[in-house]
Design an enzyme around this catalytic site. Structure first.
Site, PDB file in Angstrom:
ATOM      1  N   CYS A 223      11.004  -2.832  12.686  1.00  0.00           N
ATOM      2  CA  CYS A 223      10.481  -1.814  13.601  1.00  0.00           C
ATOM      3  C   CYS A 223       9.085  -1.336  13.203  1.00  0.00           C
ATOM      4  CB  CYS A 223      11.447  -0.641  13.709  1.00  0.00           C
ATOM      5  SG  CYS A 223      11.879   0.098  12.138  1.00  0.00           S
TER       6      CYS A 223
ATOM      7  N   HIS B 226      13.810   3.873  10.841  1.00  0.00           N
ATOM      8  CA  HIS B 226      13.304   3.431  12.144  1.00  0.00           C
ATOM      9  C   HIS B 226      11.964   4.083  12.499  1.00  0.00           C
ATOM     10  CE1 HIS B 226      13.513   1.502  15.996  1.00  0.00           C
ATOM     11  NE2 HIS B 226      13.403   2.656  16.639  1.00  0.00           N
TER      12      HIS B 226
ATOM     13  N   ASN C 289       9.422   2.624  22.126  1.00  0.00           N
ATOM     14  CA  ASN C 289      10.471   2.355  21.141  1.00  0.00           C
ATOM     15  C   ASN C 289      10.987   0.928  21.310  1.00  0.00           C
ATOM     16  OD1 ASN C 289      12.709   2.436  19.411  1.00  0.00           O
ATOM     17  ND2 ASN C 289      13.120   4.570  19.899  1.00  0.00           N
TER      18      ASN C 289
END
Length: 293
Positions: free
Chosen positions: A14, A119, A134
């Protein structure tokens, strides 16, 4: 919203997705970020080695794993900050006193980076509209100015670390297109915004070393289909050239640390430092020119 560059979640990468969504291009791979993490580890090791090599503190430090990356594919805020320095972009915590105005009026900023546990994700403005980029979402999510403030406040309450992106972002197609042709909201998007916050609560999935290696390899491949979709809108950015300049930039930084002269030799030290600073400024300008249309 094909015009917006959006990397979907792949393994636990991520941080890579977050940076590339912010910069709007495949500027970084997991391998690039791992190299930066290694450089940070080496710099920290050198600082620690300046003290007593037999001290408990130093011996304990040697036994600790890297604080800048781990086997799951997680990268620290220091890695992201270092990766963005080449564009003169800073990340300022929203809790910083200097960020009070941005916290009160977030709609006037350019982007935010958010982190909870393992994250990372980006919220960025294109034209006059905000989007949640996202990587766990299937596509960018439109956010109204009103909802942006509420959303950031909710993230803070849940324990997210939020960073304001300060500096000029690279030129991108999405900025040009959405500035002239804003996306019109529909009723479905209103429902998506009400549900969108809950979807951010998905936990960061850990992977084993073999899966991580597979993800690293996949992250370094070019997504041909996505490239074709964006072909008509593509700019003249040469990513290979940017990566090479970035490599030279970090090599120069290492040389600066290695060749730094003691303060007892002011003449030589001053000349070396001035030259290196000038070279770095020239490199920054060259990169800035290469990113122009």
């Amino acid at each position: 919203m094909d015009v917006i560059f959006h990397e979907k979640q792949e393994g636990s990468l991520c941080a890579q997705h977050c940076l590339n969504s912010l910069l709007q291009g495949s500027y970084y791979t997991a391998v690039d970020l791992a190299d930066i993490a290694h450089q940070l580890d080496e710099a920290e090791h050198s600082r620690m080695a300046e003290g007593d090599h037999q001290s408990v503190e130093y011996l304990t430090y040697l036994q600790q794993p890297s604080q800048n990356m781990d086997d799951s594919g997680f990268f620290s805020i220091q890695v992201l900050q270092t990766a963005l320095k080449i564009w003169n972009i800073e990340l300022i915590p929203i809790s910083n006193p200097q960020a009070q105005e941005a916290k009160l009026n977030p709609q006037y900023q350019n982007a935010f980076i958010c982190n909870l546990q393992q994250h990372w994700f980006t919220i960025r403005k294109f034209g006059q509209q905000w989007f949640n980029l996202n990587s766990i979402k299937s596509e960018p999510e439109l956010i109204t100015d009103t909802y942006l403030g509420i959303y950031l406040a909710q993230l803070e309450q849940e324990g997210y670390s939020i960073f304001i992106v300060v500096g000029e972002l690279p030129k991108c197609v999405a900025e040009q297109v959405l500035r002239d042709n804003p996306i019109q909201r529909n009723s479905n998007q209103s429902g998506q915004m009400r549900q969108g916050h809950a979807s951010n609560k998905r936990t960061h999935r850990y992977v084993g070393k073999e899966s991580l290696q597979a993800a690293l390899a996949a992250a370094d491949r070019v997504n041909v289909d996505e490239s074709r979709k964006r072909e008509d809108f593509d700019t003249t950015i040469n990513l290979d050239e940017i990566r090479e300049k970035r490599r030279l930039y970090y090599e120069r930084k290492e040389e600066t640390v290695t060749q730094k002269c003691p303060s007892s030799e002011p003449d030589g030290a001053t000349k070396t430092t001035d030259t290196e600073v000038l070279n770095e400024e020239m490199l920054q300008e060259a990169i800035r020119i290469s990113l122009q249309e």
